[in-house]
Scaffold this motif. Structure first.
Motif, mmCIF file in Angstrom:
data_model
loop_
_atom_site.group_PDB
_atom_site.id
_atom_site.type_symbol
_atom_site.label_atom_id
_atom_site.label_comp_id
_atom_site.label_asym_id
_atom_site.label_seq_id
_atom_site.Cartn_x
_atom_site.Cartn_y
_atom_site.Cartn_z
ATOM 1 N N ASP A 33 7.800 -6.761 5.853
ATOM 2 C CA ASP A 33 6.610 -7.173 5.102
ATOM 3 C C ASP A 33 5.808 -8.248 5.835
ATOM 4 O O ASP A 33 6.380 -9.058 6.562
ATOM 5 C CB ASP A 33 7.064 -7.697 3.724
ATOM 6 N N GLY A 34 4.504 -8.244 5.587
ATOM 7 C CA GLY A 34 3.641 -9.315 6.120
ATOM 8 C C GLY A 34 2.650 -8.850 7.174
ATOM 9 O O GLY A 34 1.947 -9.671 7.769
ATOM 10 N N ARG B 100 -1.094 -9.779 6.211
ATOM 11 C CA ARG B 100 -1.399 -11.212 6.349
ATOM 12 C C ARG B 100 -1.446 -11.636 7.812
ATOM 13 O O ARG B 100 -2.240 -12.475 8.208
ATOM 14 C CB ARG B 100 -0.371 -12.045 5.563
ATOM 15 N N ARG C 289 -2.526 1.782 -2.145
ATOM 16 C CA ARG C 289 -3.443 1.164 -1.176
ATOM 17 C C ARG C 289 -4.584 2.113 -0.821
ATOM 18 O O ARG C 289 -4.542 3.288 -1.163
ATOM 19 C CB ARG C 289 -2.650 0.759 0.059
HETATM 20 MG MG MG Z 1 3.356 -6.782 1.589
#
Ligand code: MG
Ligand code: IPE
Ligand code: IPE
Length: 246
Positions: free
Chosen positions: A24-25, A28, A75
């Motif tokens: 995850d990430g 960002r 998404r």
């Molecule tokens: Mg995420």
């Protein structure tokens, strides 16, 4: 007593048998750099490649990675398409380099919702890598733990309805064998990068006694040194499984 005592020696120095990672990430990571989210997925795919090779080099037996959840379809079409394209490319390259890398592939999730091309690449990767004895990578694609548990429950209910099974005969081991992870030992360590402290529908049944490790590092920045830190933290945990250690 000395104030600055040296860290106690690790109680168990062996590396875990099975590590699972929620990758995850990516979004960002890209946002921080003013890049589109898809750029984060691209670098995230590279991070996966590096970690899979490193896992093999340290003798890890199972590496399970959460690549796309049953909820990630929410998404934008653009983002979903970009992720699927990256997966296809990755699998194609993995198949090409299979004899060199000797990584065994397995997939957890409902692949029927993926493009026929991606399903084909996945099947080919599983088939071609069957005999390899290094690390087994379990790729969670269109995976959701609730979906996995529900499917297992339906399969068993169907067997009961057809008289092939009896409700009272179902055991924990028997139920485990109806999950995507059948035959794979439960994860010893589950790592979630990116600072989120939640499971997001990952391996809910299998994680009953897993150790969790959370880090703020975003997945595209996750390096072998981060994996070492997670393993080191794991080695200082005391797993009791509800019992008492002397
Ligand atoms: Mg995420
Ligand atoms: C993980 O990164 C990749 C997938 C879920 C497919 P994210 O895309 O969730 O990245 P963040 O959480 O938005 O930073
Ligand atoms: C979990 O990350 C799924 C994957 C990494 C594939 P998400 O980004 O989808 O999770 P939430 O939405 O932050 O819980």
């Amino acid at each position: 007593m000395a104030l600055f005592q040296k860290k106690e020696p690790a109680p168990q120095r062996q590396i875990p048998t099975h590590i699972a990672i929620i990758m995850d990430g990516n979004g960002r990571w890209a946002k921080k750099r003013g890049l589109p989210r898809t750029a984060g997925h691209k670098v995230g795919a590279e991070a996966f490649r590096t970690i899979a090779n490193y896992a093999k080099s340290i003798g890890l037996r199972y590496l399970t990675v959460y690549a796309f959840s049953t909820e990630n379809w929410k998404r934008s079409e653009e983002e979903v398409d970009a992720i699927m394209e990256l997966l296809e490319r990755y699998l194609r390259e993995a198949i090409r380099d299979m004899d060199k890398n000797r990584v065994r592939f397995c997939f957890f999730g409902d692949l029927s919702r993926l493009s026929p091309q991606l399903q084909q690449e996945a099947r080919e990767a599983v088939e071609r890598s069957k005999g390899y004895e290094g690390v087994q990578v379990n790729f969670c694609l269109n995976y959701g733990a609730r979906d996995e548990i529900l499917r297992a429950a339906r399969t068993f209910a169907q067997a009961c309805a057809e008289g092939r099974a009896k409700p009272e005969d179902l055991t924990e081991a028997g139920f485990s064998n109806l999950l995507y992870s059948a035959g794979v030992p439960d994860p010893d360590l589950i790592i979630r990068p990116s600072g989120e402290i939640r499971t997001s529908n990952f391996l809910l049944w299998q994680s009953a006694y897993s150790e969790y490790y959370f880090t703020d590092t975003l997945w595209p920045d996750f390096s072998p040194a981060d994996l070492d830190r997670a393993i080191d933290a794991y080695q200082h945990r005391s797993r009791r499984y509800g019992g008492v250690k002397p």
